[in-house]
Design a protein around this motif. Structure first.
Motif, PDB file in Angstrom:
ATOM      1  N   HIS A 175       0.823  -1.206   0.000  1.00  0.00           N
ATOM      2  CA  HIS A 175       0.000   0.000   0.000  1.00  0.00           C
ATOM      3  C   HIS A 175       0.862   1.263   0.000  1.00  0.00           C
ATOM      4  O   HIS A 175       0.496   2.284  -0.604  1.00  0.00           O
ATOM      5  CB  HIS A 175      -0.925   0.005   1.216  1.00  0.00           C
ATOM      6  CG  HIS A 175      -2.021  -1.009   1.130  1.00  0.00           C
ATOM      7  ND1 HIS A 175      -2.636  -1.527   2.246  1.00  0.00           N
ATOM      8  CD2 HIS A 175      -2.613  -1.611   0.068  1.00  0.00           C
ATOM      9  CE1 HIS A 175      -3.556  -2.405   1.875  1.00  0.00           C
ATOM     10  NE2 HIS A 175      -3.553  -2.466   0.554  1.00  0.00           N
ATOM     11  N   GLN A 176       2.007   1.221   0.679  1.00  0.00           N
ATOM     12  CA  GLN A 176       2.905   2.378   0.695  1.00  0.00           C
ATOM     13  C   GLN A 176       3.442   2.697  -0.690  1.00  0.00           C
ATOM     14  O   GLN A 176       3.675   3.862  -1.024  1.00  0.00           O
ATOM     15  CB  GLN A 176       4.058   2.130   1.673  1.00  0.00           C
ATOM     16  CG  GLN A 176       3.648   2.151   3.139  1.00  0.00           C
ATOM     17  CD  GLN A 176       4.779   1.724   4.068  1.00  0.00           C
ATOM     18  OE1 GLN A 176       5.773   1.144   3.641  1.00  0.00           O
ATOM     19  NE2 GLN A 176       4.629   2.024   5.344  1.00  0.00           N
ATOM     20  N   TRP A 177       3.634   1.673  -1.500  1.00  0.00           N
ATOM     21  CA  TRP A 177       4.129   1.906  -2.863  1.00  0.00           C
ATOM     22  C   TRP A 177       3.108   2.660  -3.698  1.00  0.00           C
ATOM     23  O   TRP A 177       3.473   3.416  -4.598  1.00  0.00           O
ATOM     24  CB  TRP A 177       4.460   0.577  -3.545  1.00  0.00           C
ATOM     25  CG  TRP A 177       5.495  -0.248  -2.853  1.00  0.00           C
ATOM     26  CD1 TRP A 177       6.430   0.187  -1.948  1.00  0.00           C
ATOM     27  CD2 TRP A 177       5.708  -1.651  -2.999  1.00  0.00           C
ATOM     28  NE1 TRP A 177       7.206  -0.856  -1.521  1.00  0.00           N
ATOM     29  CE2 TRP A 177       6.788  -2.001  -2.150  1.00  0.00           C
ATOM     30  CE3 TRP A 177       5.098  -2.645  -3.761  1.00  0.00           C
ATOM     31  CZ2 TRP A 177       7.264  -3.307  -2.056  1.00  0.00           C
ATOM     32  CZ3 TRP A 177       5.565  -3.938  -3.670  1.00  0.00           C
ATOM     33  CH2 TRP A 177       6.648  -4.268  -2.828  1.00  0.00           C
ATOM     34  N   PHE A 178       1.826   2.452  -3.407  1.00  0.00           N
ATOM     35  CA  PHE A 178       0.779   3.062  -4.241  1.00  0.00           C
ATOM     36  C   PHE A 178       0.859   4.585  -4.244  1.00  0.00           C
ATOM     37  O   PHE A 178       0.537   5.221  -5.247  1.00  0.00           O
ATOM     38  CB  PHE A 178      -0.602   2.625  -3.756  1.00  0.00           C
ATOM     39  CG  PHE A 178      -0.884   1.155  -3.965  1.00  0.00           C
ATOM     40  CD1 PHE A 178      -0.067   0.379  -4.759  1.00  0.00           C
ATOM     41  CD2 PHE A 178      -1.977   0.552  -3.366  1.00  0.00           C
ATOM     42  CE1 PHE A 178      -0.311  -0.968  -4.955  1.00  0.00           C
ATOM     43  CE2 PHE A 178      -2.240  -0.793  -3.549  1.00  0.00           C
ATOM     44  CZ  PHE A 178      -1.404  -1.557  -4.344  1.00  0.00           C
ATOM     45  N   SER A 179       1.273   5.164  -3.108  1.00  0.00           N
ATOM     46  CA  SER A 179       1.342   6.627  -3.044  1.00  0.00           C
ATOM     47  C   SER A 179       2.522   7.179  -3.842  1.00  0.00           C
ATOM     48  O   SER A 179       2.641   8.394  -4.014  1.00  0.00           O
ATOM     49  CB  SER A 179       1.448   7.090  -1.587  1.00  0.00           C
ATOM     50  OG  SER A 179       2.652   6.617  -0.993  1.00  0.00           O
ATOM     51  N   LEU A 180       3.387   6.295  -4.347  1.00  0.00           N
ATOM     52  CA  LEU A 180       4.556   6.722  -5.102  1.00  0.00           C
ATOM     53  C   LEU A 180       4.307   6.748  -6.605  1.00  0.00           C
ATOM     54  O   LEU A 180       5.165   7.213  -7.365  1.00  0.00           O
ATOM     55  CB  LEU A 180       5.742   5.778  -4.820  1.00  0.00           C
ATOM     56  CG  LEU A 180       6.165   5.617  -3.362  1.00  0.00           C
ATOM     57  CD1 LEU A 180       7.297   4.597  -3.257  1.00  0.00           C
ATOM     58  CD2 LEU A 180       6.594   6.953  -2.765  1.00  0.00           C
ATOM     59  N   VAL A 181       3.147   6.247  -7.047  1.00  0.00           N
ATOM     60  CA  VAL A 181       2.885   6.111  -8.476  1.00  0.00           C
ATOM     61  C   VAL A 181       1.652   6.915  -8.873  1.00  0.00           C
ATOM     62  O   VAL A 181       0.873   7.343  -8.019  1.00  0.00           O
ATOM     63  CB  VAL A 181       2.719   4.628  -8.874  1.00  0.00           C
ATOM     64  CG1 VAL A 181       3.952   3.829  -8.451  1.00  0.00           C
ATOM     65  CG2 VAL A 181       1.464   4.020  -8.268  1.00  0.00           C
ATOM     66  N   ASN A 182       1.468   7.080 -10.175  1.00  0.00           N
ATOM     67  CA  ASN A 182       0.337   7.854 -10.681  1.00  0.00           C
ATOM     68  C   ASN A 182      -0.831   6.992 -11.116  1.00  0.00           C
ATOM     69  O   ASN A 182      -1.990   7.384 -10.970  1.00  0.00           O
ATOM     70  CB  ASN A 182       0.794   8.711 -11.864  1.00  0.00           C
ATOM     71  CG  ASN A 182       1.912   9.653 -11.491  1.00  0.00           C
ATOM     72  OD1 ASN A 182       3.079   9.306 -11.637  1.00  0.00           O
ATOM     73  ND2 ASN A 182       1.587  10.826 -10.991  1.00  0.00           N
ATOM     74  N   VAL A 183      -0.540   5.819 -11.678  1.00  0.00           N
ATOM     75  CA  VAL A 183      -1.592   4.947 -12.210  1.00  0.00           C
ATOM     76  C   VAL A 183      -1.339   3.521 -11.748  1.00  0.00           C
ATOM     77  O   VAL A 183      -0.220   3.011 -11.862  1.00  0.00           O
ATOM     78  CB  VAL A 183      -1.644   4.994 -13.750  1.00  0.00           C
ATOM     79  CG1 VAL A 183      -2.735   4.054 -14.274  1.00  0.00           C
ATOM     80  CG2 VAL A 183      -1.891   6.411 -14.240  1.00  0.00           C
ATOM     81  N   LEU A 184      -2.397   2.869 -11.221  1.00  0.00           N
ATOM     82  CA  LEU A 184      -2.335   1.458 -10.862  1.00  0.00           C
ATOM     83  C   LEU A 184      -3.008   0.632 -11.950  1.00  0.00           C
ATOM     84  O   LEU A 184      -4.110   0.963 -12.394  1.00  0.00           O
ATOM     85  CB  LEU A 184      -3.062   1.204  -9.537  1.00  0.00           C
ATOM     86  CG  LEU A 184      -2.370   1.595  -8.242  1.00  0.00           C
ATOM     87  CD1 LEU A 184      -3.297   1.317  -7.061  1.00  0.00           C
ATOM     88  CD2 LEU A 184      -1.074   0.839  -8.073  1.00  0.00           C
TER      89      LEU A 184
END
Length: 220
Positions: A182-191
């Motif tokens: 989940h912490q990685w998600f805040s580092l990216v623009n699109v999942l």
């Protein structure tokens, strides 16, 4: 203007075994007839390859070994027009995945990451010619390549280039805590998620609720 996409992550040689029986009818410890084929694979490698079939261009950031599998993978990239640099690591073996495809079409994969584990910040090319970055989840789920890829993400974010992140398979995600993913998600623009991955990461079977949940970890 053509979009130039940087693809970071896994490059594998796929060894595909297709069987005409259900898994319950495999003769474990003996022989089961199958059809075998090999070709280039890996999530990042596949994305880089398919991008060249569009108006976009692509560059792959990954590693292969100095072995026949690595030579075959590089030859495929060259034939497709995928740009690359410093792919080969001397003395390492290339990543290989055995893919078992049963009579229903279901795939079961047995990966050996090989040289893919050696990604480091020094592998990142100059970013000024790229308009987007794709990162395969396998590169972050692998504890050996994770520090290098996180350092790459920091540099890419500093250059304000959008990052498209594919968390990869549920099987691979089971080796990392939900909190860390989940912490990685805040580092990216699109999942880039499929339904199975969304349910696994949220525990919610309703897709709309799952999307709302995942947005809580996003900065945008």
């Amino acid at each position: 203007m053509s979009v130039n996409v940087l693809c970071i992550g896994d490059v594998m040689l796929d060894v595909i075994a297709r069987i005409n029986v259900t898994p319950q009818k495999i003769n474990y410890g003996s022989d089961t007839t199958s059809r075998i084929s090999t070709n280039g694979g890996g999530a990042a490698g596949n994305v880089a390859a398919w991008l060249t079939r569009t108006s976009a261009s692509s560059t792959i950031v990954s590693h292969v070994g100095d072995d026949p599998a690595g030579a075959a993978l590089i030859a495929e990239f060259d034939a497709l027009g995928v740009a690359h640099q410093n792919l080969i690591i001397t003395g390492e073996t290339s990543g290989v995945v055995v893919v078992l495809v049963d009579s229903s079409g279901e795939r079961t994969m047995f990966p050996d990451k090989g040289a893919n584990s050696n990604l480091a910040l020094s592998d990142l090319p100059q970013l000024d010619r790229f308009q987007a970055v794709y990162i395969s989840g396998y590169a972050l789920l692998n504890p050996l390549s994770r520090p290098g890829v996180l350092a790459m993400i920091e540099k890419i974010r500093a250059d304000s280039i959008p990052i498209y992140f594919d968390p990869a398979s549920v099987g691979a995600m089971k080796d990392v805590s939900d909190k860390e993913i989940h912490q990685w998600f805040s580092l990216v623009n699109v999942l880039l998620l499929n339904e199975e991955e969304s349910i696994y990461l949220t525990g919610l079977v309703d897709i709309e609720r799952a999307l709302d949940y995942l947005l809580e970890f996003s900065e945008i």
